[in-house]
Design a protein around this motif. Sequence first.
Motif, mmCIF file in Angstrom:
data_model
loop_
_atom_site.group_PDB
_atom_site.id
_atom_site.type_symbol
_atom_site.label_atom_id
_atom_site.label_comp_id
_atom_site.label_asym_id
_atom_site.label_seq_id
_atom_site.Cartn_x
_atom_site.Cartn_y
_atom_site.Cartn_z
ATOM 1 N N ALA A 18 1.760 5.089 22.946
ATOM 2 C CA ALA A 18 1.924 6.320 22.174
ATOM 3 C C ALA A 18 3.193 6.266 21.354
ATOM 4 C CB ALA A 18 1.938 7.535 23.105
ATOM 5 N N CYS A 19 4.237 5.652 21.883
ATOM 6 C CA CYS A 19 5.509 5.570 21.165
ATOM 7 C C CYS A 19 5.412 4.659 19.947
ATOM 8 C CB CYS A 19 6.607 5.056 22.088
ATOM 9 S SG CYS A 19 7.058 6.235 23.363
ATOM 10 N N THR A 20 4.595 3.640 19.995
ATOM 11 C CA THR A 20 4.508 2.709 18.882
ATOM 12 C C THR A 20 3.335 3.020 17.955
ATOM 13 O OG1 THR A 20 3.149 1.170 20.134
ATOM 14 C CG2 THR A 20 5.533 0.831 20.218
ATOM 15 N N ASN A 21 2.590 4.009 18.243
ATOM 16 C CA ASN A 21 1.391 4.457 17.546
ATOM 17 C C ASN A 21 0.328 3.376 17.483
ATOM 18 O OD1 ASN A 21 0.648 3.535 14.874
ATOM 19 N ND2 ASN A 21 1.976 5.009 13.891
ATOM 20 N N GLY A 22 0.666 2.152 17.910
ATOM 21 C CA GLY A 22 -0.271 1.129 18.268
ATOM 22 C C GLY A 22 -1.243 0.597 17.255
ATOM 23 N N LYS A 23 -1.110 0.900 15.982
ATOM 24 C CA LYS A 23 -2.107 0.353 15.071
ATOM 25 C C LYS A 23 -1.459 -0.230 13.825
ATOM 26 C CE LYS A 23 -3.183 4.768 12.889
ATOM 27 N NZ LYS A 23 -4.195 5.721 12.549
ATOM 28 N N THR A 24 -2.127 -1.210 13.294
ATOM 29 C CA THR A 24 -1.692 -1.835 12.051
ATOM 30 C C THR A 24 -2.204 -1.000 10.892
ATOM 31 O OG1 THR A 24 -1.762 -4.017 13.068
ATOM 32 C CG2 THR A 24 -1.905 -3.937 10.665
ATOM 33 N N GLN A 25 -1.324 -0.756 9.935
ATOM 34 C CA GLN A 25 -1.746 -0.021 8.738
ATOM 35 C C GLN A 25 -0.918 -0.438 7.532
ATOM 36 O OE1 GLN A 25 -1.637 4.082 9.849
ATOM 37 N NE2 GLN A 25 0.541 4.156 10.108
ATOM 38 N N SER A 26 -1.435 -0.120 6.361
ATOM 39 C CA SER A 26 -0.765 -0.499 5.124
ATOM 40 C C SER A 26 0.402 0.437 4.841
ATOM 41 C CB SER A 26 -1.745 -0.459 3.950
ATOM 42 O OG SER A 26 -2.079 0.884 3.645
ATOM 43 N N LEU A 27 1.342 -0.053 4.044
ATOM 44 C CA LEU A 27 2.462 0.785 3.632
ATOM 45 C C LEU A 27 1.955 2.019 2.885
ATOM 46 C CD1 LEU A 27 5.488 1.222 3.500
ATOM 47 C CD2 LEU A 27 5.498 -0.082 1.370
ATOM 48 N N GLU A 28 0.919 1.825 2.073
ATOM 49 C CA GLU A 28 0.350 2.949 1.333
ATOM 50 C C GLU A 28 -0.129 4.045 2.279
ATOM 51 O OE1 GLU A 28 -2.495 3.557 -2.493
ATOM 52 O OE2 GLU A 28 -3.275 2.223 -0.937
ATOM 53 N N THR A 29 -0.726 3.688 3.394
ATOM 54 C CA THR A 29 -1.177 4.674 4.378
ATOM 55 C C THR A 29 0.002 5.473 4.906
ATOM 56 O OG1 THR A 29 -3.037 3.268 5.003
ATOM 57 C CG2 THR A 29 -2.402 4.990 6.558
ATOM 58 N N PHE A 30 1.120 4.783 5.183
ATOM 59 C CA PHE A 30 2.311 5.481 5.683
ATOM 60 C C PHE A 30 2.806 6.520 4.683
ATOM 61 C CE2 PHE A 30 2.839 1.732 8.469
ATOM 62 C CZ PHE A 30 3.093 2.378 9.670
ATOM 63 N N TYR A 31 2.979 6.117 3.407
ATOM 64 C CA TYR A 31 3.549 7.086 2.473
ATOM 65 C C TYR A 31 2.550 8.154 2.054
ATOM 66 C CZ TYR A 31 2.167 4.178 -1.681
ATOM 67 O OH TYR A 31 1.501 3.468 -2.648
ATOM 68 N N LYS A 32 1.270 7.841 2.056
ATOM 69 C CA LYS A 32 0.263 8.889 1.784
ATOM 70 C C LYS A 32 0.237 9.903 2.931
ATOM 71 C CE LYS A 32 -1.953 7.088 -1.928
ATOM 72 N NZ LYS A 32 -2.278 7.697 -3.158
ATOM 73 N N ASP A 33 0.376 9.422 4.178
ATOM 74 C CA ASP A 33 0.447 10.331 5.335
ATOM 75 C C ASP A 33 1.671 11.241 5.244
ATOM 76 O OD1 ASP A 33 -1.876 9.286 6.378
ATOM 77 O OD2 ASP A 33 -0.881 8.116 7.957
ATOM 78 N N ALA A 34 2.717 10.767 4.564
ATOM 79 C CA ALA A 34 3.937 11.562 4.371
ATOM 80 C C ALA A 34 3.824 12.464 3.141
ATOM 81 C CB ALA A 34 5.148 10.648 4.252
ATOM 82 N N LYS A 35 2.624 12.563 2.578
ATOM 83 C CA LYS A 35 2.332 13.421 1.427
ATOM 84 C C LYS A 35 3.019 12.958 0.138
ATOM 85 C CE LYS A 35 0.010 16.263 4.079
ATOM 86 N NZ LYS A 35 -0.958 15.514 4.809
ATOM 87 N N ILE A 36 3.257 11.640 0.037
ATOM 88 C CA ILE A 36 3.769 11.054 -1.206
ATOM 89 C C ILE A 36 2.547 10.598 -1.997
ATOM 90 C CG2 ILE A 36 5.177 9.209 -2.215
ATOM 91 C CD1 ILE A 36 6.863 11.281 -0.694
ATOM 92 N N GLU A 37 2.255 11.317 -3.061
ATOM 93 C CA GLU A 37 1.055 11.019 -3.851
ATOM 94 C C GLU A 37 1.390 10.340 -5.175
ATOM 95 O OE1 GLU A 37 -1.995 11.429 -2.701
ATOM 96 O OE2 GLU A 37 -1.283 12.354 -0.855
ATOM 97 N N SER A 38 2.364 10.888 -5.883
ATOM 98 C CA SER A 38 2.730 10.376 -7.196
ATOM 99 C C SER A 38 4.208 9.978 -7.157
ATOM 100 C CB SER A 38 2.492 11.453 -8.251
ATOM 101 O OG SER A 38 2.909 11.010 -9.507
ATOM 102 N N ILE A 39 4.477 8.697 -7.129
ATOM 103 C CA ILE A 39 5.853 8.214 -6.998
ATOM 104 C C ILE A 39 6.520 8.251 -8.371
ATOM 105 C CG2 ILE A 39 7.301 6.258 -6.346
ATOM 106 C CD1 ILE A 39 4.947 5.444 -4.441
ATOM 107 N N ASP A 40 7.609 9.017 -8.461
ATOM 108 C CA ASP A 40 8.299 9.130 -9.744
ATOM 109 C C ASP A 40 9.694 8.504 -9.748
ATOM 110 O OD1 ASP A 40 9.734 11.088 -8.343
ATOM 111 O OD2 ASP A 40 8.645 12.730 -9.270
ATOM 112 N N LYS A 41 10.121 8.011 -8.573
ATOM 113 C CA LYS A 41 11.404 7.311 -8.492
ATOM 114 C C LYS A 41 11.416 6.462 -7.234
ATOM 115 C CE LYS A 41 15.397 9.465 -7.440
ATOM 116 N NZ LYS A 41 16.646 10.251 -7.583
#
Length: 132
Positions: A18-41
């Motif tokens: 549970a602490c490591t969330n245990g799954k492989t994912q893309s960097l894009e998945t991480f920032y999309k999960d953080a609600k970063i949709e349109s990167i402007d900087k």
Amino acid sequence: MKKFLNLILLVSLFLVSACTNGKTQSLETFYKDAKIESIDKVVIQDGSTGASKTITTLEQINEFVSLIKDIQFTPQDNQEKRVGWRYGITLFDREKEFKFTLSEIDNTYYDSNPDIYPIVDNYYKQLEVLEE
């Protein structure tokens, strides 16, 4: 007694995963999960010098993000706290930001595939050449 020990082992394994969330994912998945949709900087900071480079042109942002967005991050088995980092990256979407280092995202340590370090290092050095 054996059932009790098995239960403790099972709970321990659950907590570790549970602490490591245990799954492989893309960097894009991480920032999309953080609600970063349109990167402007994008800000890339060198962990050894503290110097940073800021990217604000859409063409450069898109070029950099396309190089790193599909990199897969797999949680490391060893999650002991570490000191220092090579590069820190912050992606901005207006006021929202997503910060990570090349091996740590949201307090979890990862291995990247392909290795993100040479990609970021080369890009950072290209930015230095463009500034000269």
